[in-house]
Scaffold this motif. Structure first.
Motif, PDB file in Angstrom:
ATOM      1  N   LYS A  69       1.478   4.052  -3.053  1.00 29.29           N
ATOM      2  CA  LYS A  69       1.222   5.480  -2.829  1.00 29.29           C
ATOM      3  C   LYS A  69       2.389   6.319  -3.329  1.00 29.29           C
ATOM      4  N   GLU A  96       2.143   9.076  -6.467  1.00 27.27           N
ATOM      5  CA  GLU A  96       2.427  10.488  -6.196  1.00 27.27           C
ATOM      6  C   GLU A  96       3.599  11.023  -7.014  1.00 27.27           C
ATOM      7  N   TYR A 109       0.835  -1.207   0.000  1.00 30.34           N
ATOM      8  CA  TYR A 109       0.000   0.000   0.000  1.00 30.34           C
ATOM      9  C   TYR A 109       0.871   1.259   0.000  1.00 30.34           C
ATOM     10  N   GLU A 110       1.836   1.315   0.909  1.00 30.89           N
ATOM     11  CA  GLU A 110       2.708   2.498   1.012  1.00 30.89           C
ATOM     12  C   GLU A 110       3.577   2.653  -0.230  1.00 30.89           C
ATOM     13  N   ALA A 160      -4.340   1.033  -2.564  1.00 33.21           N
ATOM     14  CA  ALA A 160      -3.860   2.409  -2.750  1.00 33.21           C
ATOM     15  C   ALA A 160      -4.387   2.996  -4.062  1.00 33.21           C
ATOM     16  N   HIS A 191      -6.966   6.317  -4.534  1.00 34.86           N
ATOM     17  CA  HIS A 191      -6.627   7.482  -5.355  1.00 34.86           C
ATOM     18  C   HIS A 191      -7.683   7.742  -6.434  1.00 34.86           C
TER      19      HIS A 191
END
Length: 377
Positions: free
Chosen positions: A271, A275, A267-268, A297, A301
């Motif tokens: 992200k 981004e 997930y991180e 994720a 978004h």
């Protein structure tokens, strides 16, 4: 010695008292409950504490000195030298215990229960007990488990990738440096010189990336764990070669190294990719748990899988088929990996000459709905 109270002797068993004491002392040294440089209790003190004869304690001390675990020094008493797993393994070499150790880095990772089941299924058929040890991906913990399993006189080991290396004899570059003290089979560890059972991780990376390229994706992100791990190096090599074959340069900015094979890490990592000023149009996650985290994720978004971002995982864990949309992934024959490793270890423990030192099991692309194919296949 601070652990004097844990020593217990049972005079009502058939096991000689000196052997009982020796086994307990070996365990205390192997488990670091008695540290290197620490002194064992004086013979008379320990005999009085246990209510046994002085000669029994002397016999136990003499035996562990022969094993290279202690040294008796004038004026200092009996001093612990450390745990020499080669000496212990040599002493037990002709005694079958019908036990083996399985050392894995993270039993919470769905990859490893399936591997363990493959090991256990073959072990059960051969009436062998399996000790499963989880290292939490810490090489020092793995080394400690190696010593403990050898202290328990297991017949052999199956070791999954976490960086275990064998210490040399005390004093530096000894005759045992780099050698395994008992039969060992490595699983999913490319580059080992011993007996190994591997997955075609390079083929997995190549197949996943090439499939995304077939869907006209050129900017393909990669979510992986440490590329210092040989099997992940192989997977990355497949990713790189598939891109190069298509005339696409590798972009390091869209390669994210996650700290662990968890949904949260995926997930991180996703992200971070989303981004970026120019996020990828597709993602290959080197682990289904990472891919499932990435899917979350992407949805958060406001994007759709696969319409906005295509996604492929690796391993084909059970959860991959039930997430929405079902995850396209590269299947790894994890149960077969464990079973094949156990079959090889059985032969080594039996003293057979196993000439085929490396077995590589194929991986297979499993097309579902996260890659853009439009339906289950």
């Amino acid at each position: 010695m601070k652990n004097l109270e844990v020593l217990k002797i049972n005079p009502d068993t058939d096991v000689p008292l000196a052997v009982q004491l020796k086994q307990q002392l070996v365990w205390l040294i192997a488990s670091r409950q008695i540290e290197m440089g620490e002194r064992l209790p004086p013979v008379r003190e320990l005999a009085t504490h246990l209510g046994i004869n002085l000669h029994t304690v002397r016999a136990a001390y003499r035996k562990i000195e022969e094993d290279g675990l202690v040294a008796t020094r004038q004026g200092l008493g009996t001093v612990v030298l450390g745990f020499d797993h080669f000496q212990i393994a040599q002493q037990a070499a002709n005694v079958r215990t019908y036990t083996i150790g399985l050392i894995v880095p993270d039993i919470n990772n769905p990859f490893y229960p399936a591997l363990a089941r493959g090991v256990e299924d073959v072990a059960r058929e051969n009436h062998v007990l399996v000790f499963i040890c989880n290292t939490d991906e810490d090489p020092a913990t793995g080394q400690a488990y190696l010593d403990l399993l050898i202290a328990k006189q297991v017949d052999g080991l199956i070791v999954a990738p976490y960086g275990l290396g064998f210490r040399s004899q005390p004093g530096g570059e000894g005759a045992h440096s780099g050698r395994a003290p008992i039969p060992i089979v490595y699983v999913d560890r490319p580059g080992e010189t011993g007996h190994t059972v591997l997955l075609d991780s390079e083929g997995a990376g190549r197949a996943a990336t090439a499939h995304l390229i077939e869907h006209r994706h050129r900017r393909i992100g990669l979510i992986t764990c440490s590329l210092e791990t040989p099997t992940l190096q192989q997977c990355y090599l497949g990713y790189e070669r598939a891109l190069n074959s298509a005339g696409v340069a590798v972009d390091p900015s869209i390669i994210i190294v996650a700290p662990a094979f968890t949904v949260a890490s995926g997930y991180e990592a996703a992200k971070q990719l989303l981004e970026k000023p120019a996020p990828p149009a597709a993602i290959f996650a080197v682990g289904d748990t990472l891919a499932i985290g990435a899917m979350r994720a992407i949805k958060e978004h406001g994007l759709r899988v696969p319409e906005d971002i295509a996604l492929i995982g690796y391993n084909d864990i059970e959860m991959a088929a039930v997430v929405e949309p079902p995850l396209t992934t590269v299947a790894a024959p994890t149960h077969e990996l464990g079973a094949t490793a156990m079959q090889m270890l059985q032969r080594l423990v039996a003293g057979e000459m196993v000439e085929e030192r490396q077995i590589t099991l194929p991986t297979e692309l499993v097309v579902r709905r996260t890659c853009g194919c439009g339906g289950d296949h």
